[in-house]
Write an enzyme that holds these catalytic residues in place. Structure first.
Site, PDB file in Angstrom:
ATOM      1  N   GLY A 145      16.872  -8.044  11.943  1.00  9.83           N
ATOM      2  CA  GLY A 145      15.434  -7.791  11.992  1.00  9.83           C
ATOM      3  C   GLY A 145      15.057  -6.428  12.474  1.00  9.83           C
ATOM      4  CD  GLU A 152      31.501 -19.058   8.645  1.00 10.61           C
ATOM      5  OE1 GLU A 152      32.067 -17.964   7.879  1.00 10.61           O
ATOM      6  OE2 GLU A 152      31.828 -18.444   9.652  1.00 10.61           O
ATOM      7  CG  ASP A 201      17.025 -16.509  12.486  1.00 12.54           C
ATOM      8  OD1 ASP A 201      17.394 -15.844  11.886  1.00 12.54           O
ATOM      9  OD2 ASP A 201      18.192 -16.518  13.574  1.00 12.54           O
TER      10      ASP A 201
HETATM   11  C1  LIG Z   1      27.228 -17.866  14.670  1.00 11.14           C
HETATM   12  C2  LIG Z   1      26.578 -17.602  13.565  1.00 11.14           C
HETATM   13  C3  LIG Z   1      26.845 -17.383  12.387  1.00 11.14           C
HETATM   14  C4  LIG Z   1      25.605 -17.152  11.067  1.00 11.14           C
HETATM   15  N1  LIG Z   1      26.380 -16.967   9.838  1.00 11.14           N
HETATM   16  C5  LIG Z   1      25.930 -16.050   9.121  1.00 11.14           C
HETATM   17  C6  LIG Z   1      25.856 -15.970   7.885  1.00 11.14           C
HETATM   18  O1  LIG Z   1      27.444 -16.165   7.586  1.00 11.14           O
HETATM   19  N2  LIG Z   1      25.045 -15.439   6.593  1.00 11.14           N
HETATM   20  C7  LIG Z   1      23.650 -15.385   7.025  1.00 11.14           C
HETATM   21  O2  LIG Z   1      23.050 -15.137   6.232  1.00 11.14           O
HETATM   22  N3  LIG Z   1      23.541 -15.378   7.784  1.00 11.14           N
HETATM   23  C8  LIG Z   1      24.224 -16.089   9.293  1.00 11.14           C
HETATM   24  N4  LIG Z   1      23.643 -16.400  10.447  1.00 11.14           N
HETATM   25  C9  LIG Z   1      22.284 -15.875  10.590  1.00 11.14           C
HETATM   26  C10 LIG Z   1      21.927 -14.648  10.808  1.00 11.14           C
HETATM   27  O3  LIG Z   1      22.889 -14.001  11.704  1.00 11.14           O
HETATM   28  C11 LIG Z   1      20.047 -14.817  11.642  1.00 11.14           C
HETATM   29  O4  LIG Z   1      19.776 -15.345  10.131  1.00 11.14           O
HETATM   30  C12 LIG Z   1      20.110 -13.448  11.639  1.00 11.14           C
HETATM   31  O5  LIG Z   1      20.370 -12.776  12.897  1.00 11.14           O
HETATM   32  C13 LIG Z   1      18.396 -13.354  11.973  1.00 11.14           C
HETATM   33  O6  LIG Z   1      18.525 -12.199  12.263  1.00 11.14           O
HETATM   34  P1  LIG Z   1      17.014 -12.108  13.693  1.00 11.14           P
HETATM   35  O7  LIG Z   1      17.055 -10.566  12.930  1.00 11.14           O
HETATM   36  O8  LIG Z   1      15.620 -13.199  13.044  1.00 11.14           O
HETATM   37  O9  LIG Z   1      17.550 -12.467  14.705  1.00 11.14           O
HETATM   38  P2  LIG Z   1      18.806 -11.723  15.764  1.00 11.14           P
HETATM   39  O10 LIG Z   1      20.043 -11.045  14.606  1.00 11.14           O
HETATM   40  O11 LIG Z   1      19.685 -13.126  16.316  1.00 11.14           O
HETATM   41  O12 LIG Z   1      18.427 -10.937  16.840  1.00 11.14           O
HETATM   42  C14 LIG Z   1      17.321 -10.732  17.615  1.00 11.14           C
HETATM   43  C15 LIG Z   1      17.410 -10.084  18.285  1.00 11.14           C
HETATM   44  O13 LIG Z   1      16.637 -10.312  19.908  1.00 11.14           O
HETATM   45  C16 LIG Z   1      16.993  -9.927  21.008  1.00 11.14           C
HETATM   46  N5  LIG Z   1      16.241 -10.745  21.411  1.00 11.14           N
HETATM   47  C17 LIG Z   1      15.575 -12.200  21.482  1.00 11.14           C
HETATM   48  N6  LIG Z   1      15.220 -12.429  22.960  1.00 11.14           N
HETATM   49  C18 LIG Z   1      14.669 -11.143  23.034  1.00 11.14           C
HETATM   50  C19 LIG Z   1      13.256 -11.285  24.118  1.00 11.14           C
HETATM   51  N7  LIG Z   1      12.907 -12.236  24.777  1.00 11.14           N
HETATM   52  N8  LIG Z   1      13.385  -9.531  24.727  1.00 11.14           N
HETATM   53  C20 LIG Z   1      14.418  -8.502  23.994  1.00 11.14           C
HETATM   54  N9  LIG Z   1      15.174  -9.055  22.663  1.00 11.14           N
HETATM   55  C21 LIG Z   1      15.215 -10.114  22.274  1.00 11.14           C
HETATM   56  C22 LIG Z   1      18.127 -10.357  20.532  1.00 11.14           C
HETATM   57  O14 LIG Z   1      19.171  -9.525  21.557  1.00 11.14           O
HETATM   58  C23 LIG Z   1      18.546  -9.457  19.398  1.00 11.14           C
HETATM   59  O15 LIG Z   1      18.805  -9.015  19.255  1.00 11.14           O
HETATM   60  C24 LIG Z   1      24.842 -16.411  11.828  1.00 11.14           C
HETATM   61  C25 LIG Z   1      24.234 -16.970  13.063  1.00 11.14           C
HETATM   62  C26 LIG Z   1      24.928 -17.354  14.070  1.00 11.14           C
HETATM   63  C27 LIG Z   1      24.658 -18.228  15.654  1.00 11.14           C
END
Ligand SMILES: Cc1cc2nc3c(=O)[nH]c(=O)nc-3n(C[C@H](O)[C@H](O)[C@H](O)COP(=O)(O)OP(=O)(O)OC[C@H]3O[C@@H](n4cnc5c(N)ncnc54)[C@H](O)[C@@H]3O)c2cc1C
Length: 503
Positions: free
Chosen positions: A30, A190, A328
């Site tokens: 995101g 996996e 998420d």
């Molecule tokens: C092991 C695993 C396997 C997955 N496999 C799949 C898959 O095969 N296909 C799929 O579509 N999805 C998969 N997912 C899910 C997918 O990775 C997530 O849905 C996606 O990463 C969500 O994106 P996001 O930007 O919401 O959060 P994230 O990608 O988790 O990013 C969150 C960010 O916020 C930062 N952060 C958190 N708290 C703070 C804070 N307080 N201050 C500053 N920074 C902060 C973190 O360091 C990170 O950079 C998987 C997830 C995991 C854990």
């Protein structure tokens, strides 16, 4: 000693005079895609994240099992955004968001920064949920970060090493050669598949006292099927593929306790069973980032059971059109916690901010386009669900390969990932088997410090003479220790009992 006030600083984006200031929290899918979506906009973007890298979470299990290096799935955010002139990166964990003052407070090693914003994109993701049993995490790490993956790598390869030592002494090493993965979603499947490949294929010639092919890999879930979101048919297919690989699949079993030596589970009929296992992996359940609670308390937007915040159909926080929440962290129309929801939501939010600055109309509500889901089971075996299409076997595996190659960030990482996949999937090797003691134990050691890593560095700003003196004394001790180590090596006394040493 009185607590030192935390030094504070206000971050003003460089060149921000008069320009619309966008703060993005998080450097995951995101955060990164939200920032990139604003690359041509007349704004100043500050991306604040607690890590220096952008993490490709879907491939974490490959880092944990020695296929890929962490660099391939976690490139530097600064490097990715180096060419985007209107974006800057600030390292820090966001500890507070003040919706009235429109500021974000972040902290790194005791240094606190406040960053004002005109628009905010919150993309802080989700963490592992132990369903109220956080103490399980000490013995069964989750898989959400590079630290987690490296710790698991150390624990998995380390278990084989300890088993070899134990077997040479004639001890029972079954508990060391039993691996338990909790959670039969894509990550658990996996992970279990890869540990089975490691023990039955990769490591089979590397040890002398143990037969790694006798290792047990157990996948446990409370649900009645493997991969519930993929439907019954694909779930059953994935289960039978795992069993062919030698994975024992236990369904309908709730994990009730985890300790250093094993795991306890309870079945629906009340039966309780314990499995002796040193290396356990937690891949069950997620909990949205606690920043959701911060936003909820100030805006009144409700949280669901997983801590995800209810947002408006345009991804804004109720009552705060200047705040977007993506990925998420959100509860909207039962959208799943997958990468595409975060990517598409972040692009939408970026466009919406750009439209507002340009005085253009809103795009209307956010619509998610489901591109399908897939999970790899072993080399040449995967399952994929794309619309109504169900794919299995080599076709699904090739699709998985192509798709992940497209989404890995950066040309360099793509080339090296491809090379490492060839090593692991065509051959039987693993290119990234390096593990260290610190990898395994640093998390527990850090958690024992009251202030975490900040306790290990000097306070920012003020000079503390008493502390500096203590550090000097400690330094002198360490230097003396190092000199003694060098003397033992040079004099050939290393390994000689103390009473037999000369001098
Ligand atoms: C092991 C695993 C396997 C997955 N496999 C799949 C898959 O095969 N296909 C799929 O579509 N999805 C998969 N997912 C899910 C997918 O990775 C997530 O849905 C996606 O990463 C969500 O994106 P996001 O930007 O919401 O959060 P994230 O990608 O988790 O990013 C969150 C960010 O916020 C930062 N952060 C958190 N708290 C703070 C804070 N307080 N201050 C500053 N920074 C902060 C973190 O360091 C990170 O950079 C998987 C997830 C995991 C854990």
């Amino acid at each position: 000693m009185a607590a030192q006030p935390v030094p504070q600083e206000t971050h003003q984006p460089i060149g921000s005079e008069g320009r619309h200031r966008v703060v993005v929290i998080g450097s995951g899918f995101g955060g990164l895609f939200g920032t990139k979506a604003l690359r041509r906009s007349d704004v100043e973007v500050t991306l604040i994240a607690k890590t220096t890298h952008h993490l490709f979470q879907p491939l974490l299990y490959q880092v944990a099992t020695g296929i890929l290096s962490q660099g391939e799935i976690a490139p530097s955010t600064r490097e990715i955004l180096a060419g985007q002139d209107n974006a800057q990166v600030l390292l820090g964990e966001v500890t507070d968001i003040d919706l009235d003052a429109r500021t974000v407070t972040s902290k790194v090693l005791g240094r606190e920064t406040t960053t004002p914003y005109d628009s905010l994109i919150v993309a802080a993701g989700a963490g592992q949920s132990y369903f109220g049993n956080d103490h399980f995490s000490e013995f069964a790490p989750g898989m959400k970060s590079i630290d987690d993956a490296l710790e698991l790598r150390g624990r998995i390869f380390g278990a084989f090493e300890l088993a070899e030592i134990g077997a040479q002494r004639g001890e029972n090493v079954d508990h060391l050669l039993t691996f338990v993965v909790v959670g039969a979603g894509p990550t658990g499947v996996e992970m279990a598949g890869q540990i089975a490949e490691l023990s039955h294929r990769t490591l089979k010639k590397d040890f002398r006292a143990i037969n790694t092919r006798h290792a047990r890999v157990i996948l446990v879930d409370a649900a009645p099927q493997v991969l519930p979101p993929f439907g019954q048919k694909l779930g059953a297919k994935a289960k039978s593929e795992l069993e062919k690989l030698g994975v024992e699949v236990i369904l309908g079993a709730m994990v009730t306790d985890v300790d250093e030596r094993g795991i306890e589970m309870k079945f629906k009929d009340g039966r309780v069973e314990r499995i002796e296992s040193v290396a356990k992996i937690w891949a069950a359940g997620v909990q949205a980032n606690p920043l959701g609670k911060t936003l909820s308390e100030q805006s009144g937007a409700p949280l669901d059971r997983a801590g995800r915040i209810a947002v408006n159909p345009d991804l804004t926080l109720p009552g705060h059109p200047e705040v977007f929440v993506v990925g998420d962290m959100i509860a909207l129309d039962n959208l799943p916690g997958v990468a595409q929801v975060a990517i598409q939501g972040a692009k939408y939010a970026g466009k919406e901010i750009d439209n507002r600055i340009k005085g253009k109309a809103s795009q209307g509500p956010f619509h998610y386009f489901d591109k399908g889901s897939m999970a790899i089971i072993s080399r040449f075996r995967a399952v994929a669900l794309i619309g109504k299409l169900r794919l299995t076997g080599v076709v699904a595996w090739l699709m998985w390969l192509a798709l992940h190659l497209v989404y890995i960030t950066g040309f360099k990482s793509r080339v090296t990932a491809l090379l490492h996949w060839a090593v692991s999937f065509i051959g039987r090797g693993r290119s990234e088997r390096t593990t260290t003691e610190q990898q395994i134990f640093a998390r527990s050691a850090l958690s024992r410090l009251k202030g975490g890593a900040a306790d290990l560095v000097s306070d920012p700003g003020a000079y503390d003479a008493a502390r500096a003196m203590l550090e000097t004394t400690r330094r002198a001790e360490l230097e003396a220790q190092a000199a003694e180590e060098a003397r033992l090596t040079d004099s050939g006394e290393r390994g000689v009992p103390v009473e037999q040493r000369v001098g």
